[in-house]
Design an enzyme around this catalytic site. Structure first.
Site, PDB file in Angstrom:
ATOM      1  N   ASN A 126       0.810  -1.222   0.000  1.00 37.05           N
ATOM      2  CA  ASN A 126       0.000   0.000   0.000  1.00 37.05           C
ATOM      3  C   ASN A 126       0.841   1.269   0.000  1.00 37.05           C
ATOM      4  OD1 ASN A 126      -2.178  -1.673  -0.008  1.00 37.05           O
ATOM      5  ND2 ASN A 126      -3.037  -0.971   1.932  1.00 37.05           N
ATOM      6  N   MET A 127       0.273   2.324  -0.536  1.00 40.30           N
ATOM      7  CA  MET A 127       0.955   3.610  -0.673  1.00 40.30           C
ATOM      8  C   MET A 127       1.571   4.078   0.641  1.00 40.30           C
ATOM      9  SD  MET A 127       1.589   6.244  -2.793  1.00 40.30           S
ATOM     10  CE  MET A 127       0.364   6.101  -4.109  1.00 40.30           C
ATOM     11  N   LYS A 128       0.807   4.033   1.730  1.00 42.70           N
ATOM     12  CA  LYS A 128       1.295   4.573   3.005  1.00 42.70           C
ATOM     13  C   LYS A 128       2.355   3.693   3.649  1.00 42.70           C
ATOM     14  CE  LYS A 128      -2.424   2.485   5.742  1.00 42.70           C
ATOM     15  NZ  LYS A 128      -3.539   2.749   6.678  1.00 42.70           N
ATOM     16  N   GLY A 129       2.396   2.417   3.276  1.00 42.83           N
ATOM     17  CA  GLY A 129       3.409   1.531   3.812  1.00 42.83           C
ATOM     18  C   GLY A 129       3.278   1.308   5.306  1.00 42.83           C
ATOM     19  N   TYR A 130       4.431   1.273   5.996  1.00 43.65           N
ATOM     20  CA  TYR A 130       4.422   0.949   7.425  1.00 43.65           C
ATOM     21  C   TYR A 130       5.648   1.548   8.099  1.00 43.65           C
ATOM     22  CZ  TYR A 130       4.966  -1.872  11.657  1.00 43.65           C
ATOM     23  OH  TYR A 130       5.142  -2.267  12.961  1.00 43.65           O
TER      24      TYR A 130
END
Length: 255
Positions: A126-130
């Site tokens: 996902n775009m936001k990642g972690y």
């Protein structure tokens, strides 16, 4: 290499003090407590003592045992299998893909079969990642397609064919009765049967997945905890470069 022997550290160096917990399928009573202590002793703990016991109901009980481990290991003799790649940051990955591929790298990811835990695949894709690490969707030179959870292996293979995937990324949580091993093996076998195994880079990740296990199951790499999108992306582009060089070499020899 000089030997480097290790034992667990509890109160003083090399005392071997450890704490472990487990559940027994019996109701809590003094006999069950003694059974827990004897089991800990059989596991290699000296001076084993049950420091906490709790009834869980319905014929189960939980134990915390403290003891002294008699075993030790030579750290210098331990060899860990890990993916071979130079770790790049997001911009470095994008530059290398642009330079070597001349197009976007296509990555199709999913949690397969009965696995409904999307935290891992979302953290990578996902775009936001972690944890401050952006996911593959944010990479300018990648087309990341996240199919989500409980995806049938056949559907994943079909989508990978449709998208002309360079990479298939699978997330699997370790499951009861090791069903994740069957799931992962089945996917690798399906790709082999379709003649696609050598055409895609196959990567698996999960909290208890190791690179050694992944290789045994027919995957190119396995990533465990503390892995971020740049680890997967760095491995993927370096593996693509290696494969392309090998294929060109084979083609040249064949001619």
């Amino acid at each position: 290499m000089a030997e480097q022997w290790l034992k667990p550290y509890g109160d003083t160096l090399d005392d071997g003090r450890v704490q472990l917990s487990f559940t027994l399928p019996v109701a809590l009573d003094e006999q069950a407590r003694e059974a827990a202590r004897q089991l800990a002793a059989m596991m290699g703990l000296d001076e084993a003592a049950v420091v906490h016991a709790e009834d869980m109901g319905q014929g189960f009980s939980f134990y915390i045992v403290y003891g002294q481990c008699r075993h030790r290991v030579d750290l210098a003799a331990i060899k860990v299998s890990r993916p071979d790649y130079a770790r790049l940051d997001k911009d470095g990955v994008d530059r290398l893909i642009s330079e070597k591929m001349g197009r976007k790298m296509v990555v199709v990811g999913a949690c397969i079969e009965s696995d409904a835990h999307t935290v891992g695949i979302d953290a990578i894709m996902n775009m936001k990642g972690y944890n401050g690490h952006k996911g593959l969707e944010s990479y300018h030179q990648m087309r990341a397609i996240n199919l989500g959870a409980q995806v049938d292996s056949e559907d994943l293979v079909v989508r990978a064919i449709e998208e002309k995937a360079d990479v298939i990324l699978v997330s699997q949580v370790v499951t009861q009765k090791n069903i994740h091993l069957d799931n992962l093996t089945r996917l690798a076998d399906l790709l082999e049967a379709e003649g696609l195994r050598e055409r895609v880079i196959l990567i698996v990740g999960g909290p208890r997945i190791s690179h050694e296990l992944a290789k045994e199951l027919g995957y190119d790499a396995g990533f465990g905890s503390k892995t971020y999108a740049e680890d997967v992306a760095s491995f993927a582009i370096h593996e693509w470069i290696k494969r392309t060089a090998r294929q060109k070499g084979v083609h040249h020899v064949g001619n």
